[in-house]
Design an enzyme around this catalytic site. Structure first.
Site, PDB file in Angstrom:
ATOM      1  N   LYS A  52       0.802  -1.221   0.000  1.00 20.53           N
ATOM      2  CA  LYS A  52       0.000   0.000   0.000  1.00 20.53           C
ATOM      3  C   LYS A  52       0.841   1.280   0.000  1.00 20.53           C
ATOM      4  O   LYS A  52       0.388   2.340  -0.460  1.00 20.53           O
ATOM      5  CB  LYS A  52      -0.935   0.014   1.205  1.00 20.53           C
ATOM      6  CG  LYS A  52      -2.087  -0.979   1.130  1.00 20.53           C
ATOM      7  CD  LYS A  52      -3.106  -0.567   0.092  1.00 20.53           C
ATOM      8  CE  LYS A  52      -4.364  -1.404   0.177  1.00 20.53           C
ATOM      9  NZ  LYS A  52      -5.390  -0.967  -0.794  1.00 20.53           N
ATOM     10  N   SER A 309       0.820 -10.030  -0.489  1.00 21.54           N
ATOM     11  CA  SER A 309       0.525  -8.598  -0.452  1.00 21.54           C
ATOM     12  C   SER A 309       0.764  -7.934   0.890  1.00 21.54           C
ATOM     13  O   SER A 309       0.861  -6.702   0.954  1.00 21.54           O
ATOM     14  CB  SER A 309      -0.919  -8.347  -0.893  1.00 21.54           C
ATOM     15  OG  SER A 309      -1.818  -9.021  -0.030  1.00 21.54           O
TER      16      SER A 309
END
Length: 415
Positions: A52, A309
């Protein structure tokens, strides 16, 4: 598309001010398990332990005038990785950040966000549910004239997430046969697929979503983004009720069959497998791409890249993860047992247990003026067949019982 590729290259070059490319590691365990060449893109190893940061940084760098960072004011709404990425980027640029988080956000996530942002950020806790938090953040943005940073539904964010693909291609030195991508709001998947479709069109794609939050699959089936009626929040990094409009534009060329759904309890098994076998700590969303590898058909001889992720896992959740993994594997069950209220009844039940059966939970309160009482009992064992055999013995012995392991309401209430 050429402009997108060039922009991603610029984003990747700028990103080196923050951290080096995350590793692309061949995983021998998974390669042997699937008879393939399995590589892991370790986004859990960024400074904020998720990808992110890439999108937040890229969006900010285009809005912060050199030397004028202190005049910039950014706002986001997030209970997790996006908040931490925004916080880290705010500190890097010397910009002011206001981060809205639900009141129900675990203290561990709040504390980590504060560490990453330091004095550059202010955390506002508001709303019991994320929709309430988001509304408050957007209202604040308008009132303050600040810049709202979307976690996935913005061109610059998608561009930043696409740097994952640029790094991956350079590190591998060739196009993989298949790239497996986790999907929440769709920013990562949109960026990676757009970049690889331009630079490595021979690469194939598969998408992994949690069973309780399959917003991409629902959108592909409907032909447009739709809001799911309910979302299971366990995979909090990917539990999105509606995929982003911009990500869907990039992903609408794929078919529903390209999306694979991961049951939440099975994800727990994958998390434990990676922790115990490989020493890799993944959050539920970070394990999504690995969890669906077994659903992708024959991978023999193929080069497969799976994106891990994120690794922001609170170890206070480990008992829950272990519990859910055991349930999925059939190694643990919960029963409500009707026990005769007479001396020796418990001994009769214990005699039915097998040598590998272990009592993990036992709750019983003797009721006066009753012939039978109810027992909540949890049994752990070493193989699913053991619990099947136990239930057969219970039936033959006349014990009345109910298996509540997969009864969502009763299990949540009693266990």
């Amino acid at each position: 598309m050429e402009n997108f590729v060039a922009s991603v290259r610029q984003a990747e070059a700028a990103l080196r001010d923050l951290f080096e490319p995350t590793p692309l590691q061949r995983n021998d365990h998974l390669s042997a398990k699937y008879g393939a060449d399995i590589w892991l893109k370790r986004e859990d190893l960024t400074p904020v332990r998720s990808y992110k940061l890439r999108g937040a940084f890229n969006a900010m760098r285009k809005l912060v005038t050199p030397g004028q960072g202190a005049q910039a004011h950014f706002v986001c709404a997030s209970a997790g990785n996006h908040a931490q990425g925004v916080a880290y980027a705010c500190r890097h640029f010397g910009a002011r950040g206001t981060i809205f988080m639900p009141v129900t956000t675990p203290k561990q996530k709040i504390d980590k966000t504060r560490v990453f942002g330091g004095d550059a950020i202010e955390i506002v806790l508001t709303g019991d549910y994320f929709d309430q938090t988001l509304a408050a953040a957007q209202e604040f943005c308008v009132a303050q004239g600040a810049q709202f940073l979307s976690p996935f539904d913005a061109p610059d964010v998608i561009e930043g997430q696409a740097t994952v693909a640029l790094e991956m291609l350079a590190q591998l030195g060739r196009a993989p046969d298949l790239v497996v991508l986790p999907v929440g709001g769709g920013g990562l998947s949109a960026g990676v697929t757009r970049y690889l479709q331009a630079e490595a069109p021979e690469a194939g794609f598969a998408f992994a979503e949690p069973l309780g939050g399959a917003s991409l699959k629902a959108a592909l089936e409907a032909g447009a983004p739709v809001a799911l009626p309910a979302v299971d929040s366990f995979v909090d990094g990917a539990a999105v009720a509606r995929i982003g409009a911009l990500p869907f534009e990039a992903l609408s060329c794929f078919a529903p069959a390209d999306v694979f759904l991961a049951p939440e309890d099975r994800i727990c098994r994958t998390m434990l497998e990676m922790l115990n076998t490989e020493g890799v700590v993944l959050e539920p969303a970070g394990a999504l791409a690995l969890d669906v590898l077994g659903d992708l058909g024959d991978l023999s001889g193929k080069t497969v890249v799976a994106v891990c992720s994120g690794g922001n896992f609170d170890f206070e959740r480990l008992p829950e993860v272990k519990e859910r993994a055991q349930r999925f594997q059939g190694l643990k069950k919960y029963f409500v047992l009707r026990m005769p209220q007479r001396p020796g009844a418990l001994r009769d039940f214990l005699d039915l247990l097998g040598p590998q059966d272990d009592i993990a939970r036992f709750e019983y309160l003797k009721k006066s003026a009753r012939n039978f009482g109810s027992v909540l009992i949890g049994i752990e064992t070493s193989a699913p067949a053991n619990l099947t055999a136990l239930m057969t013995r219970l039936d033959r012995s006349g014990f009345a019982y109910r298996d509540i392991t997969n009864d969502g309401i009763l299990s949540e209430l009693l266990v």
